[in-house]
Enzyme design. Structure first.
Site, PDB file in Angstrom:
ATOM      1  N   HIS A  82       0.840  -1.203   0.000  1.00 41.99           N
ATOM      2  CA  HIS A  82       0.000   0.000   0.000  1.00 41.99           C
ATOM      3  C   HIS A  82       0.872   1.248   0.000  1.00 41.99           C
ATOM      4  O   HIS A  82       1.824   1.349   0.767  1.00 41.99           O
ATOM      5  CB  HIS A  82      -0.910   0.014   1.221  1.00 41.99           C
ATOM      6  CG  HIS A  82      -2.085   0.935   1.082  1.00 41.99           C
ATOM      7  ND1 HIS A  82      -1.953   2.314   1.065  1.00 41.99           N
ATOM      8  CD2 HIS A  82      -3.411   0.686   0.926  1.00 41.99           C
ATOM      9  CE1 HIS A  82      -3.146   2.861   0.925  1.00 41.99           C
ATOM     10  NE2 HIS A  82      -4.045   1.905   0.822  1.00 41.99           N
ATOM     11  N   GLY A 154       5.350  22.761   8.293  1.00 43.72           N
ATOM     12  CA  GLY A 154       6.612  22.097   8.580  1.00 43.72           C
ATOM     13  C   GLY A 154       7.440  21.847   7.337  1.00 43.72           C
ATOM     14  O   GLY A 154       7.197  22.399   6.273  1.00 43.72           O
ATOM     15  N   HIS A 159       9.982  13.998   7.981  1.00 43.98           N
ATOM     16  CA  HIS A 159      10.587  13.456   9.193  1.00 43.98           C
ATOM     17  C   HIS A 159      11.402  12.229   8.811  1.00 43.98           C
ATOM     18  O   HIS A 159      10.951  11.399   8.016  1.00 43.98           O
ATOM     19  CB  HIS A 159       9.481  13.093  10.191  1.00 43.98           C
ATOM     20  CG  HIS A 159       9.972  12.696  11.536  1.00 43.98           C
ATOM     21  ND1 HIS A 159      10.542  11.472  11.793  1.00 43.98           N
ATOM     22  CD2 HIS A 159       9.979  13.373  12.724  1.00 43.98           C
ATOM     23  CE1 HIS A 159      10.871  11.398  13.068  1.00 43.98           C
ATOM     24  NE2 HIS A 159      10.545  12.538  13.657  1.00 43.98           N
ATOM     25  N   PRO A 160      12.611  12.049   9.358  1.00 40.37           N
ATOM     26  CA  PRO A 160      13.488  10.964   8.885  1.00 40.37           C
ATOM     27  C   PRO A 160      12.926   9.563   9.064  1.00 40.37           C
ATOM     28  O   PRO A 160      13.252   8.663   8.273  1.00 40.37           O
ATOM     29  CB  PRO A 160      14.769  11.166   9.716  1.00 40.37           C
ATOM     30  CG  PRO A 160      14.384  12.044  10.862  1.00 40.37           C
ATOM     31  CD  PRO A 160      13.268  12.895  10.363  1.00 40.37           C
ATOM     32  N   THR A 161      12.118   9.326  10.084  1.00 39.89           N
ATOM     33  CA  THR A 161      11.554   7.983  10.286  1.00 39.89           C
ATOM     34  C   THR A 161      10.030   7.948  10.249  1.00 39.89           C
ATOM     35  O   THR A 161       9.449   6.895   9.982  1.00 39.89           O
ATOM     36  CB  THR A 161      12.007   7.389  11.638  1.00 39.89           C
ATOM     37  OG1 THR A 161      11.602   8.266  12.699  1.00 39.89           O
ATOM     38  CG2 THR A 161      13.524   7.219  11.660  1.00 39.89           C
ATOM     39  N   ALA A 162       9.380   9.083  10.510  1.00 37.16           N
ATOM     40  CA  ALA A 162       7.911   9.111  10.552  1.00 37.16           C
ATOM     41  C   ALA A 162       7.295   9.713   9.303  1.00 37.16           C
ATOM     42  O   ALA A 162       6.065   9.726   9.166  1.00 37.16           O
ATOM     43  CB  ALA A 162       7.431   9.876  11.786  1.00 37.16           C
ATOM     44  N   GLY A 163       8.099  10.237   8.372  1.00 36.07           N
ATOM     45  CA  GLY A 163       7.580  10.764   7.114  1.00 36.07           C
ATOM     46  C   GLY A 163       6.754  12.024   7.307  1.00 36.07           C
ATOM     47  O   GLY A 163       7.197  13.000   7.899  1.00 36.07           O
TER      48      GLY A 163
END
Length: 294
Positions: A82, A154, A159-163
């Site tokens: 997905h 923003g 965000h590097p891990t949370a997108g």
């Protein structure tokens, strides 16, 4: 007058039940937030949670869930069929009682602003909450996020891990999947292309073809119906069945993801009773009444 809004956040986690359980607990920790449903899919690697309540409670529950998802889900380690751009990928607000779609727009904007302020996760707004018409389509945001399309709040990077999280206000959406009796995903993609609205198919239908591996290799036509009264679910099913027959393929099964409004069920009750995972408890109003009594 009682004011109720539904929230249906989608999280990029469909293989670790313990993670979803923590997110669900965070939602239930907010007084007034009524958990209605949650489902996981390992091939999509995605979870869908449905809850409802007064706007203030629903907003706070969404924020707690987004923050926890960011802490527990690392998109750099994520794989699934997905499309997604965020750990907490989509957070839509849907008017239920004493609320209009227009009332949900400032709620979405408020939650989006808090997501950025609390967690430094960039936010895109979509559907009725979009700040410009060209940003309304979720598929466009997913396709262009972080490159051609900067966040509304923003960023400019994700965000590097949370997108990033896509927050919106919309009407009822029915997620409905049809599994074909073939493992050829190209067949599913051709069928999806012919039935979806963007390719000249059925109005208010979004569709894509995806590959499933569990419990055995199969191709799936995954659909979102954004106006079930204009294009009912049984009409979408019939269109997929016709296109599958033209491809020389039969339909193996179908399933609903999330809950179903009573009005949608009433359009074709016999059809829904034939859907593999349907039971009366999937009707939104029944689930909401049951949750309120607890």
């Amino acid at each position: 007058m009682k004011r109720l809004v539904e929230c249906v956040p989608n999280f990029s986690e469909g293989r670790r039940p313990a993670v979803l359980a923590e997110i669900v607990r965070a939602i239930e920790s907010v007084p007034g937030a009524l958990l209605l449903d949650h489902q996981m899919d390992p091939d999509h690697n995605r979870a869908v949670v449905t809850y409802a309540g007064p706007p203030e409670a629903v907003a706070e529950a969404a924020l707690r869930a987004v923050g926890l998802a960011a802490a527990l889900i690392d998109l750099t380690q994520h794989s699934g069929v997905h499309p997604r751009i965020g750990a907490a990928d989509v957070v839509p607000f849907v008017p239920l009682e004493g609320m209009t779609l227009e009332d949900c727009v400032p709620l979405a904007h408020q939650v989006g602003a808090e997501i950025w302020r609390r967690f430094q996760i960039p936010v895109y707004f979509y559907e009725a909450a979009a700040r410009s018409p060209e940003r309304a389509a979720l598929e466009k945001i997913r396709r262009e996020a972080g490159s051609n399309l900067l966040p509304d709040l923003g960023g400019p990077g994700l965000h590097p891990t949370a997108g990033a999280t896509v927050v919106g206000a919309r009407r009822f959406l029915i997620a409905y999947n049809v599994v074909l009796a073939t493992s050829d995903v190209e067949t599913a993609r051709r069928i999806a292309r012919r039935v979806r609205a963007s390719s000249g198919g059925l109005p208010f239908v979004k569709a894509m073809g995806v590959q499933l591996s569990r419990p055995r290799p199969r191709a799936q036509v995954s659909m979102n119906l954004t106006n079930f009264e204009a294009t009912p679910v049984h009409v979408a099913y019939q269109a997929v069945a016709r296109e599958a027959a033209a491809e020389g393929v039969s339909i193996e099964s179908s399933e609903l993801i999330g809950l179903l409004p009573q009005r949608a069920f009433d359009l074709s009750p016999d059809f829904f009773r034939s859907v593999e995972n349907f039971h009366p408890g999937l009707i939104l109003e029944k689930r909401l009444a049951g949750a309120a009594r607890q």
